[in-house]
Design a protein around this motif. Structure first.
Motif, PDB file in Angstrom:
ATOM      1  N   ALA A 114       0.831  -1.206   0.000  1.00 37.06           N
ATOM      2  CA  ALA A 114       0.000   0.000   0.000  1.00 37.06           C
ATOM      3  C   ALA A 114       0.865   1.256   0.000  1.00 37.06           C
ATOM      4  O   ALA A 114       0.581   2.225  -0.719  1.00 37.06           O
ATOM      5  CB  ALA A 114      -0.940  -0.010   1.206  1.00 37.06           C
ATOM      6  N   ALA A 115       1.934   1.259   0.806  1.00 37.35           N
ATOM      7  CA  ALA A 115       2.835   2.408   0.840  1.00 37.35           C
ATOM      8  C   ALA A 115       3.532   2.582  -0.507  1.00 37.35           C
ATOM      9  O   ALA A 115       3.714   3.714  -0.985  1.00 37.35           O
ATOM     10  CB  ALA A 115       3.863   2.230   1.955  1.00 37.35           C
ATOM     11  N   SER A 116       3.927   1.478  -1.126  1.00 39.71           N
ATOM     12  CA  SER A 116       4.600   1.553  -2.421  1.00 39.71           C
ATOM     13  C   SER A 116       3.656   2.077  -3.497  1.00 39.71           C
ATOM     14  O   SER A 116       4.074   2.842  -4.381  1.00 39.71           O
ATOM     15  CB  SER A 116       5.129   0.168  -2.815  1.00 39.71           C
ATOM     16  N   ILE A 117       2.389   1.678  -3.426  1.00 41.00           N
ATOM     17  CA  ILE A 117       1.402   2.200  -4.369  1.00 41.00           C
ATOM     18  C   ILE A 117       1.198   3.697  -4.144  1.00 41.00           C
ATOM     19  O   ILE A 117       1.024   4.480  -5.099  1.00 41.00           O
ATOM     20  CB  ILE A 117       0.061   1.442  -4.235  1.00 41.00           C
ATOM     21  N   PRO A 124       4.370   8.306 -11.006  1.00 40.28           N
ATOM     22  CA  PRO A 124       4.279   7.104 -11.824  1.00 40.28           C
ATOM     23  C   PRO A 124       5.553   6.908 -12.657  1.00 40.28           C
ATOM     24  O   PRO A 124       5.885   7.728 -13.504  1.00 40.28           O
ATOM     25  CB  PRO A 124       3.067   7.366 -12.732  1.00 40.28           C
ATOM     26  N   ALA A 125       6.281   5.843 -12.376  1.00 36.10           N
ATOM     27  CA  ALA A 125       7.530   5.556 -13.090  1.00 36.10           C
ATOM     28  C   ALA A 125       7.904   4.116 -12.811  1.00 36.10           C
ATOM     29  O   ALA A 125       7.511   3.526 -11.803  1.00 36.10           O
ATOM     30  CB  ALA A 125       8.644   6.501 -12.632  1.00 36.10           C
ATOM     31  N   LEU A 126       8.689   3.546 -13.726  1.00 38.60           N
ATOM     32  CA  LEU A 126       9.092   2.151 -13.572  1.00 38.60           C
ATOM     33  C   LEU A 126       9.893   1.943 -12.305  1.00 38.60           C
ATOM     34  O   LEU A 126       9.755   0.912 -11.642  1.00 38.60           O
ATOM     35  CB  LEU A 126       9.903   1.700 -14.795  1.00 38.60           C
ATOM     36  N   PHE A 127      10.745   2.929 -11.932  1.00 40.10           N
ATOM     37  CA  PHE A 127      11.567   2.736 -10.743  1.00 40.10           C
ATOM     38  C   PHE A 127      10.734   2.716  -9.469  1.00 40.10           C
ATOM     39  O   PHE A 127      11.201   2.237  -8.431  1.00 40.10           O
ATOM     40  CB  PHE A 127      12.680   3.789 -10.650  1.00 40.10           C
ATOM     41  N   ASN A 128       9.511   3.223  -9.497  1.00 40.51           N
ATOM     42  CA  ASN A 128       8.606   3.084  -8.363  1.00 40.51           C
ATOM     43  C   ASN A 128       7.704   1.865  -8.501  1.00 40.51           C
ATOM     44  O   ASN A 128       7.211   1.330  -7.494  1.00 40.51           O
ATOM     45  CB  ASN A 128       7.747   4.339  -8.208  1.00 40.51           C
ATOM     46  N   LEU A 171      17.727   1.958 -10.482  1.00 34.79           N
ATOM     47  CA  LEU A 171      17.200   2.581 -11.692  1.00 34.79           C
ATOM     48  C   LEU A 171      16.914   4.053 -11.450  1.00 34.79           C
ATOM     49  O   LEU A 171      17.228   4.903 -12.295  1.00 34.79           O
ATOM     50  CB  LEU A 171      15.921   1.861 -12.135  1.00 34.79           C
ATOM     51  N   GLU A 172      16.369   4.371 -10.292  1.00 28.89           N
ATOM     52  CA  GLU A 172      16.075   5.777  -9.993  1.00 28.89           C
ATOM     53  C   GLU A 172      17.343   6.614  -9.929  1.00 28.89           C
ATOM     54  O   GLU A 172      17.392   7.738 -10.436  1.00 28.89           O
ATOM     55  CB  GLU A 172      15.307   5.889  -8.680  1.00 28.89           C
ATOM     56  N   LEU A 173      18.397   6.066  -9.307  1.00 27.68           N
ATOM     57  CA  LEU A 173      19.645   6.808  -9.206  1.00 27.68           C
ATOM     58  C   LEU A 173      20.343   6.925 -10.555  1.00 27.68           C
ATOM     59  O   LEU A 173      20.911   7.971 -10.880  1.00 27.68           O
ATOM     60  CB  LEU A 173      20.570   6.134  -8.196  1.00 27.68           C
ATOM     61  N   SER A 174      20.286   5.878 -11.349  1.00 28.92           N
ATOM     62  CA  SER A 174      21.000   5.876 -12.620  1.00 28.92           C
ATOM     63  C   SER A 174      20.379   6.824 -13.630  1.00 28.92           C
ATOM     64  O   SER A 174      21.076   7.366 -14.489  1.00 28.92           O
ATOM     65  CB  SER A 174      21.039   4.460 -13.201  1.00 28.92           C
ATOM     66  N   ARG A 175      19.081   7.059 -13.530  1.00 26.93           N
ATOM     67  CA  ARG A 175      18.440   7.925 -14.502  1.00 26.93           C
ATOM     68  C   ARG A 175      18.889   9.378 -14.356  1.00 26.93           C
ATOM     69  O   ARG A 175      18.684  10.184 -15.270  1.00 26.93           O
ATOM     70  CB  ARG A 175      16.917   7.839 -14.353  1.00 26.93           C
ATOM     71  N   ILE A 176      19.525   9.703 -13.231  1.00 24.76           N
ATOM     72  CA  ILE A 176      19.998  11.063 -13.013  1.00 24.76           C
ATOM     73  C   ILE A 176      21.070  11.429 -14.033  1.00 24.76           C
ATOM     74  O   ILE A 176      21.151  12.555 -14.510  1.00 24.76           O
ATOM     75  CB  ILE A 176      20.540  11.224 -11.578  1.00 24.76           C
ATOM     76  N   VAL A 177      21.921  10.469 -14.376  1.00 24.71           N
ATOM     77  CA  VAL A 177      23.050  10.752 -15.272  1.00 24.71           C
ATOM     78  C   VAL A 177      22.992   9.962 -16.572  1.00 24.71           C
ATOM     79  O   VAL A 177      23.763  10.223 -17.489  1.00 24.71           O
ATOM     80  CB  VAL A 177      24.393  10.452 -14.565  1.00 24.71           C
ATOM     81  N   LEU A 178      22.086   8.977 -16.680  1.00 26.42           N
ATOM     82  CA  LEU A 178      21.992   8.161 -17.890  1.00 26.42           C
ATOM     83  C   LEU A 178      20.562   8.177 -18.407  1.00 26.42           C
ATOM     84  O   LEU A 178      19.609   8.264 -17.633  1.00 26.42           O
ATOM     85  CB  LEU A 178      22.412   6.715 -17.596  1.00 26.42           C
ATOM     86  N   ASP A 179      20.424   8.097 -19.710  1.00 26.47           N
ATOM     87  CA  ASP A 179      19.107   7.970 -20.316  1.00 26.47           C
ATOM     88  C   ASP A 179      18.720   6.491 -20.304  1.00 26.47           C
ATOM     89  O   ASP A 179      19.123   5.721 -21.184  1.00 26.47           O
ATOM     90  CB  ASP A 179      19.126   8.506 -21.750  1.00 26.47           C
ATOM     91  N   THR A 180      17.979   6.095 -19.286  1.00 28.50           N
ATOM     92  CA  THR A 180      17.645   4.675 -19.120  1.00 28.50           C
ATOM     93  C   THR A 180      16.305   4.309 -19.751  1.00 28.50           C
ATOM     94  O   THR A 180      15.922   3.143 -19.731  1.00 28.50           O
ATOM     95  CB  THR A 180      17.595   4.306 -17.628  1.00 28.50           C
ATOM     96  N   ARG A 181      15.600   5.278 -20.314  1.00 23.79           N
ATOM     97  CA  ARG A 181      14.264   4.973 -20.824  1.00 23.79           C
ATOM     98  C   ARG A 181      14.299   3.928 -21.928  1.00 23.79           C
ATOM     99  O   ARG A 181      13.434   3.056 -22.007  1.00 23.79           O
ATOM    100  CB  ARG A 181      13.607   6.257 -21.329  1.00 23.79           C
ATOM    101  N   ARG A 182      15.296   3.987 -22.794  1.00 24.01           N
ATOM    102  CA  ARG A 182      15.403   3.016 -23.878  1.00 24.01           C
ATOM    103  C   ARG A 182      15.760   1.629 -23.365  1.00 24.01           C
ATOM    104  O   ARG A 182      15.557   0.633 -24.043  1.00 24.01           O
ATOM    105  CB  ARG A 182      16.452   3.474 -24.889  1.00 24.01           C
TER     106      ARG A 182
END
Length: 381
Positions: A114-117, A124-128, A171-182
């Motif tokens: 419930a907390a994670s939701i 809304p993001a994959l890392f969540n 994933l959340e930390l890496s998206r700060i410096v890398l384009d991880t969407r692809r």
């Protein structure tokens, strides 16, 4: 001494966090004691031998992850998850039937979901989404255990809980410096395979293949895309964190390879896989994030020192002994791997909590944290 970031929340919440973290520490000590007894050391802990794995996965890591989620959501009701987790541990250790503790842990997993939701609805993001899926995996494993399933039958779900939670954080930390969407499509495929493998069971031939292939995919993705590889070029705490993370990713891949290539009839196949993930991967995350977690969540001052490479090396050597001893079915090597791993953890804890009595680390630690994008957000694992 490094000045900790003030933890969020009210003063009672901060005190509750410290109390729960202290409880996790005590549970960790009991779980490790059970592990030593399981290896063959003569310790008066027959119940701890049976509860060794559940205490570490649910009683320690489940509580810490739930606590991080509660701090992130910053809602009083979110503390039900770590509170129920601690209650489940107490019920199991009190000698009550397994069902009592398993029910409390199942309720904790439901509250964590419930907390994670709640966090996923905010952003809304994959890392969540991955930690929410991890919480659901924990709930599935706890319900199966509550229903009487053996630990090897639920271990896949429990490990998936830890792996998916950590993956979301990285994933959340890496998206700060890398384009991880692809690159997120590969993560989604690996997560699907992990869930499918958990459903079949890691001891099942088909489940083991799915699970092993998923772990190998995740290892490759993390080694290629995680911000840790960039931080290897940095000094001080940033490099220590990066080396700890990469060591964990290698162990994750080793577990996947073991599931794919080791014969099912091998005596210690399950033991090798379980400890490569839980010991090699998850505990390496503890080494990597402890310097950030304690100040951010509990307000405890910490400071980096290069001496921390010593306990990291000792722990990794103990892990290697555990795996190689299992592969060779060498009882003596497996026996002494436990004290080596424990020595690494105790030495790291001594250096970590003794940092407030050392001088000269404040500036270096602050500089390291300010330049390392992988240290910007607290992650308990």
């Amino acid at each position: 001494v490094a000045t900790p970031r003030p933890p969020s929340g009210t003063v009672p919440q901060q005190r509750l966090r410290r109390l729960l973290m202290a409880g996790a520490g005590a549970t960790l000590a009991l779980g490790l004691t059970g592990g030593l007894a399981r290896l063959g050391f003569d310790l008066p802990s027959p119940r701890l031998v049976l509860l060794h794995g559940p205490l570490l996965i649910c009683g320690v890591f489940g509580l810490l992850i739930a606590l991080e989620r509660a701090a992130a959501l910053d809602r009083p009701w979110a503390y039900a998850a770590p509170g129920l987790c601690a209650a489940g541990t107490a019920l199991l250790l009190s000698g009550l039937p397994q069902e009592a503790g398993a029910a409390a842990w199942a309720a904790a997993a439901l509250s964590l979901f419930a907390a994670s939701i709640g966090i996923l609805r905010r952003q809304p993001a994959l890392f969540n989404a991955l930690p929410a899926l991890g919480a659901l995996s924990w709930l599935a494993g706890n319900l199966l255990w509550l229903g009487g399933a053996a630990i090897p039958e639920v271990a896949g779900w429990w490990l998936a809980f830890l792996v998916l939670t950590i993956l979301g954080e990285r994933l959340e930390l890496s998206r700060i410096v890398l384009d991880t969407r692809r690159r997120e499509v590969m993560l989604m495929a690996a997560a699907f395979l992990l869930i499918a493998g958990s459903r079949n069971g890691i001891a099942d031939p088909d489940g083991g293949i799915l699970y092993g292939f998923s772990l190998c995919l995740l290892c490759g993705w993390l080694l290629k895309n995680d911000v840790a590889r960039l931080n290897l070029r940095r000094g001080g705490e940033g490099r220590f964190t990066a080396i700890s993370l990469i060591a964990g990713y290698v162990w994750l891949g080793a577990a996947g390879i073991a599931l794919l290539v080791l014969p099912e009839e091998m005596s210690f196949r399950y033991d090798v896989v379980l400890h490569a993930v839980l010991g090699g991967f998850v505990f390496s995350m503890i080494f990597a994030h402890a310097l950030v977690v304690l100040p951010a969540v509990a307000g405890i001052a910490t400071g980096y020192t290069a001496l921390m490479y010593l306990p990291l090396a000792v722990f990794q050597a103990g892990m290697l002994m555990r795996v190689l001893g299992g592969l060779a079915e060498a009882a003596a090597v497996r026996l002494y791997s436990g004290p080596a791993m424990l020595a690494g953890l105790l030495l790291f804890g001594t250096l970590l909590f003794g940092s407030r009595y050392r001088r000269g680390y404040g500036t270096a630690n602050a500089a390291s944290a300010s330049t390392d994008p992988g240290l910007d957000r607290p992650a308990l694992l």
